[in-house]
Design a protein around this motif. Structure first.
Motif, PDB file in Angstrom:
ATOM      1  N   GLU A  59      -7.980   2.319  10.340  1.00 29.99           N
ATOM      2  CA  GLU A  59      -9.089   2.122   9.393  1.00 29.99           C
ATOM      3  C   GLU A  59      -8.670   2.545   7.981  1.00 29.99           C
ATOM      4  O   GLU A  59      -9.102   1.933   6.992  1.00 29.99           O
ATOM      5  N   GLU A  60      -7.835   3.578   7.906  1.00 29.79           N
ATOM      6  CA  GLU A  60      -7.356   4.021   6.597  1.00 29.79           C
ATOM      7  C   GLU A  60      -6.452   2.963   5.964  1.00 29.79           C
ATOM      8  O   GLU A  60      -6.504   2.722   4.745  1.00 29.79           O
ATOM      9  N   VAL A  61      -5.631   2.301   6.796  1.00 27.59           N
ATOM     10  CA  VAL A  61      -4.782   1.217   6.291  1.00 27.59           C
ATOM     11  C   VAL A  61      -5.645   0.072   5.786  1.00 27.59           C
ATOM     12  O   VAL A  61      -5.372  -0.507   4.721  1.00 27.59           O
ATOM     13  N   VAL A  62      -6.708  -0.256   6.522  1.00 21.72           N
ATOM     14  CA  VAL A  62      -7.627  -1.315   6.086  1.00 21.72           C
ATOM     15  C   VAL A  62      -8.263  -0.941   4.752  1.00 21.72           C
ATOM     16  O   VAL A  62      -8.412  -1.795   3.852  1.00 21.72           O
ATOM     17  N   GLN A  63      -8.624   0.332   4.605  1.00 18.17           N
ATOM     18  CA  GLN A  63      -9.235   0.785   3.350  1.00 18.17           C
ATOM     19  C   GLN A  63      -8.248   0.662   2.178  1.00 18.17           C
ATOM     20  O   GLN A  63      -8.628   0.231   1.078  1.00 18.17           O
ATOM     21  N   LYS A  64      -6.993   1.022   2.426  1.00 16.42           N
ATOM     22  CA  LYS A  64      -5.965   0.892   1.368  1.00 16.42           C
ATOM     23  C   LYS A  64      -5.767  -0.584   0.988  1.00 16.42           C
ATOM     24  O   LYS A  64      -5.608  -0.918  -0.193  1.00 16.42           O
ATOM     25  N   LEU A  65      -5.795  -1.456   1.989  1.00 16.39           N
ATOM     26  CA  LEU A  65      -5.652  -2.883   1.701  1.00 16.39           C
ATOM     27  C   LEU A  65      -6.851  -3.409   0.920  1.00 16.39           C
ATOM     28  O   LEU A  65      -6.702  -4.276   0.043  1.00 16.39           O
ATOM     29  N   ASP A  66      -8.059  -2.906   1.245  1.00 16.52           N
ATOM     30  CA  ASP A  66      -9.252  -3.298   0.473  1.00 16.52           C
ATOM     31  C   ASP A  66      -9.092  -2.919  -0.989  1.00 16.52           C
ATOM     32  O   ASP A  66      -9.455  -3.692  -1.897  1.00 16.52           O
ATOM     33  N   GLU A  67      -8.559  -1.736  -1.227  1.00 20.14           N
ATOM     34  CA  GLU A  67      -8.351  -1.294  -2.615  1.00 20.14           C
ATOM     35  C   GLU A  67      -7.325  -2.176  -3.316  1.00 20.14           C
ATOM     36  O   GLU A  67      -7.486  -2.517  -4.497  1.00 20.14           O
ATOM     37  N   THR A  68      -6.276  -2.555  -2.592  1.00 22.93           N
ATOM     38  CA  THR A  68      -5.246  -3.427  -3.202  1.00 22.93           C
ATOM     39  C   THR A  68      -5.833  -4.796  -3.532  1.00 22.93           C
ATOM     40  O   THR A  68      -5.590  -5.348  -4.621  1.00 22.93           O
ATOM     41  N   ILE A  69      -6.620  -5.346  -2.591  1.00 21.48           N
ATOM     42  CA  ILE A  69      -7.236  -6.659  -2.819  1.00 21.48           C
ATOM     43  C   ILE A  69      -8.240  -6.586  -3.957  1.00 21.48           C
ATOM     44  O   ILE A  69      -8.337  -7.516  -4.797  1.00 21.48           O
ATOM     45  N   GLU A  70      -9.005  -5.482  -4.002  1.00 19.32           N
ATOM     46  CA  GLU A  70      -9.968  -5.314  -5.100  1.00 19.32           C
ATOM     47  C   GLU A  70      -9.256  -5.252  -6.450  1.00 19.32           C
ATOM     48  O   GLU A  70      -9.748  -5.783  -7.465  1.00 19.32           O
ATOM     49  N   GLY A  71      -8.076  -4.625  -6.491  1.00 20.17           N
ATOM     50  CA  GLY A  71      -7.283  -4.582  -7.731  1.00 20.17           C
ATOM     51  C   GLY A  71      -6.859  -5.981  -8.161  1.00 20.17           C
ATOM     52  O   GLY A  71      -6.922  -6.322  -9.351  1.00 20.17           O
ATOM     53  N   ILE A 110       0.860  -1.189   0.000  1.00 17.28           N
ATOM     54  CA  ILE A 110       0.000   0.000   0.000  1.00 17.28           C
ATOM     55  C   ILE A 110       0.887   1.226   0.000  1.00 17.28           C
ATOM     56  O   ILE A 110       2.046   1.166   0.428  1.00 17.28           O
ATOM     57  N   PRO A 111       0.386   2.375  -0.469  1.00 22.66           N
ATOM     58  CA  PRO A 111       1.165   3.615  -0.374  1.00 22.66           C
ATOM     59  C   PRO A 111       1.132   4.143   1.069  1.00 22.66           C
ATOM     60  O   PRO A 111       0.280   3.764   1.871  1.00 22.66           O
ATOM     61  N   ALA A 112       2.068   5.006   1.406  1.00 18.24           N
ATOM     62  CA  ALA A 112       2.136   5.579   2.758  1.00 18.24           C
ATOM     63  C   ALA A 112       0.942   6.484   3.014  1.00 18.24           C
ATOM     64  O   ALA A 112       0.410   7.136   2.102  1.00 18.24           O
ATOM     65  N   ILE A 113       0.496   6.540   4.268  1.00 22.22           N
ATOM     66  CA  ILE A 113      -0.618   7.405   4.661  1.00 22.22           C
ATOM     67  C   ILE A 113      -0.078   8.538   5.519  1.00 22.22           C
ATOM     68  O   ILE A 113       1.024   8.466   6.071  1.00 22.22           O
ATOM     69  N   GLU A 114      -0.856   9.602   5.635  1.00 22.67           N
ATOM     70  CA  GLU A 114      -0.461  10.731   6.475  1.00 22.67           C
ATOM     71  C   GLU A 114      -0.699  10.360   7.943  1.00 22.67           C
ATOM     72  O   GLU A 114      -1.806   9.955   8.311  1.00 22.67           O
ATOM     73  N   ARG A 115       0.351  10.491   8.758  1.00 25.25           N
ATOM     74  CA  ARG A 115       0.267  10.117  10.176  1.00 25.25           C
ATOM     75  C   ARG A 115       0.446  11.340  11.054  1.00 25.25           C
ATOM     76  O   ARG A 115       1.324  12.174  10.829  1.00 25.25           O
ATOM     77  N   ASP A 116      -0.404  11.423  12.099  1.00 24.68           N
ATOM     78  CA  ASP A 116      -0.297  12.525  13.058  1.00 24.68           C
ATOM     79  C   ASP A 116       0.870  12.310  14.011  1.00 24.68           C
ATOM     80  O   ASP A 116       1.474  13.259  14.495  1.00 24.68           O
ATOM     81  N   SER A 117       1.149  11.039  14.303  1.00 26.59           N
ATOM     82  CA  SER A 117       2.234  10.718  15.222  1.00 26.59           C
ATOM     83  C   SER A 117       2.981   9.499  14.714  1.00 26.59           C
ATOM     84  O   SER A 117       2.382   8.567  14.185  1.00 26.59           O
ATOM     85  N   GLN A 118       4.306   9.534  14.868  1.00 31.23           N
ATOM     86  CA  GLN A 118       5.124   8.415  14.429  1.00 31.23           C
ATOM     87  C   GLN A 118       5.209   7.309  15.486  1.00 31.23           C
ATOM     88  O   GLN A 118       5.727   6.231  15.228  1.00 31.23           O
ATOM     89  N   LYS A 119       4.667   7.596  16.709  1.00 31.88           N
ATOM     90  CA  LYS A 119       4.761   6.619  17.785  1.00 31.88           C
ATOM     91  C   LYS A 119       3.737   5.503  17.642  1.00 31.88           C
ATOM     92  O   LYS A 119       4.025   4.340  17.873  1.00 31.88           O
ATOM     93  N   GLU A 120       2.512   5.865  17.269  1.00 35.20           N
ATOM     94  CA  GLU A 120       1.471   4.843  17.157  1.00 35.20           C
ATOM     95  C   GLU A 120       0.438   5.249  16.123  1.00 35.20           C
ATOM     96  O   GLU A 120       0.257   6.431  15.816  1.00 35.20           O
ATOM     97  N   LEU A 121      -0.235   4.251  15.572  1.00 34.61           N
ATOM     98  CA  LEU A 121      -1.313   4.477  14.607  1.00 34.61           C
ATOM     99  C   LEU A 121      -2.619   4.654  15.365  1.00 34.61           C
ATOM    100  O   LEU A 121      -2.987   3.824  16.198  1.00 34.61           O
ATOM    101  N   SER A 122      -3.332   5.733  15.077  1.00 33.16           N
ATOM    102  CA  SER A 122      -4.625   5.974  15.711  1.00 33.16           C
ATOM    103  C   SER A 122      -5.676   5.065  15.090  1.00 33.16           C
ATOM    104  O   SER A 122      -5.430   4.383  14.079  1.00 33.16           O
ATOM    105  N   ASN A 123      -6.881   5.059  15.690  1.00 31.90           N
ATOM    106  CA  ASN A 123      -7.969   4.243  15.142  1.00 31.90           C
ATOM    107  C   ASN A 123      -8.325   4.675  13.724  1.00 31.90           C
ATOM    108  O   ASN A 123      -8.576   3.840  12.844  1.00 31.90           O
ATOM    109  N   LYS A 124      -8.319   5.965  13.499  1.00 28.86           N
ATOM    110  CA  LYS A 124      -8.638   6.477  12.163  1.00 28.86           C
ATOM    111  C   LYS A 124      -7.592   6.031  11.154  1.00 28.86           C
ATOM    112  O   LYS A 124      -7.918   5.649  10.014  1.00 28.86           O
ATOM    113  N   GLU A 125      -6.326   6.052  11.563  1.00 32.80           N
ATOM    114  CA  GLU A 125      -5.249   5.644  10.659  1.00 32.80           C
ATOM    115  C   GLU A 125      -5.272   4.139  10.414  1.00 32.80           C
ATOM    116  O   GLU A 125      -4.983   3.691   9.288  1.00 32.80           O
TER     117      GLU A 125
END
Length: 548
Positions: free
Chosen positions: A198-210, A181-196
């Motif tokens: 979910e965004e990773v899951v969405q990117k993976l869905d797009e990759t799987i759909e491809g 997947i391509p990199a996503i915009e992160r608010d913090s480099q320490k941990e991925l938030s819930n929103k981030e």
């Protein structure tokens, strides 16, 4: 010859109060609830729907049932059909168990119970049953209506949350490294938030759909097989990140539920796991429960509250606030056991409330023992040089002042210590007995001057005759209330869940204890000057029969 007995003869209906004894507890319940001002019941008034049962009547029947050790709504409903005193208090009404259960957990009932305790105390003061110069405070643990094995621990949640952060960051770096997947915009480099996440899951869905689209459009069997093989990794990552998002949300909710506590029960989120005294197997079994705090005088409960803290130290200040805000003004003496003795509590009672704390501390009794006073390695027994501000240790070495240290506890209270250090402990023959410091380190002494002055004040106060006698009443004043509640009333476990509901139920139970003791110790006197219902009705009935 037998007394007349005829089941076919019609008899006139008679007031049920005539069948009750002169000092029956039902009259005490009736008079006390009738003394509550009408304004306290305004919250129950409804202008629509079917007329409700009067809250005075509901208060009376529930209180009376609790005095008979009946806590179940269904059993209270049965008592309304069998018990004479319950039928008299209900005046023929028979509310269902659902109505009874809904009423006793109603949010307005807390104010009615507060009024009951206030009116009851006023009557005790008026009758000079209590002296109103001191209150005795203590706590006990009441088992919650919760499953014993549905606990959630703060340390476990924090540990799992930390591992989740590490694992999610690691897998995210793998996704970028393998260009899944391509990199996503992160608010913090320490941990991925819930929103981030979910965004990773969405990117993976797009990759799987491809991959799915490419598999459908490709006719080559080998190519399709290769694409399916490549699609496995994104699917596995998607499953893991969905799990991460769900678990992260769950851990966040767990920490919010925990608040300042170390544990909670899944079946009653307000209950905290504590060590109960009824641990018959002595295996340290923890149970979900509440810390019940009461203030008594003359073995009558005058105020109460519940807390999630397993220990009593941190409950004193908020409990005193509750008493002043909702029950009565604090008397001159605040009496409690060593579980409440702390620098913060002494400071609050003496300086903020201008009262005298008759509260011992943990080492109070041990300090009186000969072994403690003769222990040469105890800092309290060392000679202190005021001019040089140094202690003299058993080996004759000087323990000099080094610096001042401030420590803040979990409650946010700051304590100040003077730190003293021995000049040389390296070749001391008494080192093994004197200190546990590592080799090369000298013994340090942390001296809290304010705490030592407070302890000296408590020792001086409790050595006086009057205050010593008042403190001596503590065990025979507050402890019997808990014994009566658990052993005589058989109230050892709550039947409702949630702090507000549990507080209402404990209020009914404690007032039931008060009423039983009040009626047992003396012949019933009308609460707040009301006329005795039994005598009044008996006189009317006797007059009617005399005229007939």
């Amino acid at each position: 010859m037998y007394k007349d007995y005829n089941m076919n003869q019609i008899i006139l209906p008679m007031d049920l109060a005539y069948k009750l004894q002169e000092n029956d507890i039902a009259f005490a319940v009736n008079d006390m609830v009738e003394a509550i001002p009408d304004e306290a019941f305004s919250g129950f008034l409804r202008t629509t729907g079917c007329p409700a049962y009067h809250p005075r009547m509901m208060m009376k029947i529930i209180l009376c049932a609790y005095t008979q050790s009946v806590f179940s709504g269904r059993k209270i409903e049965e008592l309304l059909k069998d018990s004479v005193r319950m039928m008299w208090l209900a005046q023929g009404y028979e509310p269902s168990y659902r109505t009874i259960n809904r009423f006793r957990v109603h949010h307005e009932v807390q104010e009615l119970l507060r009024q009951c305790f206030v009116q009851f105390r006023c009557q005790l003061v008026k009758e000079k049953v209590i002296e109103d110069e001191s209150i005795f405070i203590d706590g006990t643990k009441i088992e919650a209506n919760a499953n014993k094995f549905t606990f959630v621990w703060r340390k476990s949640v924090e540990r799992y949350s930390t591992r989740l952060v590490e694992k999610s960051n690691q897998l995210y770096e793998e996704l970028l490294e393998h260009e899944i997947i391509p990199a996503i915009e992160r608010d913090s480099q320490k941990e991925l938030s819930n929103k981030e996440l979910e965004e990773v899951v969405q990117k993976l869905d797009e990759t799987i759909e491809g991959y799915d689209n490419r598999i459908e459009t490709t006719q080559d069997t080998q190519k399709r097989k290769q694409l399916r093989s490549e699609r496995k990794a994104p699917k596995q990552y998607r499953k893991k990140f969905k799990d991460f998002a769900a678990r992260k949300q769950k851990y966040k909710q767990d920490l919010a539920t925990l608040g300042d506590r170390n544990s909670y029960s899944k079946t009653d989120h307000d209950a905290t796991f504590m060590r109960m005294k009824d641990d018959y197997m002595k295996n340290g079994q923890l149970k979900a429960g509440y810390n019940l705090q009461i203030a008594t005088e003359g073995q009558y409960t005058l105020a109460y509250d519940i807390f999630p803290n397993p220990t009593d130290t941190l409950t004193l200040i908020p409990f005193l606030n509750t008493i002043e805000k909702g029950f009565f003004s604090l008397p001159s003496f605040i009496v409690a056991d060593a579980g409440y003795g702390s620098e913060q509590n002494y400071d609050d009672v003496l300086n903020n409330r201008q009262r005298m704390p008759l509260i011992t501390y943990s080492m109070y009794r041990k300090e009186k023992k000969k072994a403690y006073r003769n222990n040469a390695f105890n800092v309290a027994n060392w000679h202190f040089d005021q001019e040089g501000e140094t202690f003299i240790c058993p080996n004759g070495k000087r323990v000099n002042f080094r610096y001042t240290s401030n420590k803040t506890d979990k409650a946010g209270f700051q304590r100040t210590f003077k730190v003293y250090e021995c000049e040389d402990c390296s070749e001391c023959p008494l080192r093994a007995q004197c200190t546990k410091a590592k080799e090369g380190n000298n013994r340090k002494v942390y001296y809290n001057e304010k705490w030592e002055n407070q302890k000296a004040y408590i020792r001086e106060v409790l050595s006086e005759q009057k205050t010593g006698e008042i403190y001596g009443k503590r065990k025979i004043d507050v402890e019997p209330v808990f014994g009566f509640l658990k052993a005589n009333l058989h109230f050892t476990r709550t039947s409702v869940r949630g702090k507000k509901k549990v507080k209402n139920e404990l209020g009914f139970a404690l007032m039931a204890v008060n009423l039983r003791k009040y009626t047992a110790r003396q012949s019933h006197q009308p609460i707040l000057g009301q006329q005795n219902g039994a005598n009044y009705r008996k006189a009317i009935i006797d007059t009617v029969f005399y005229l007939i």
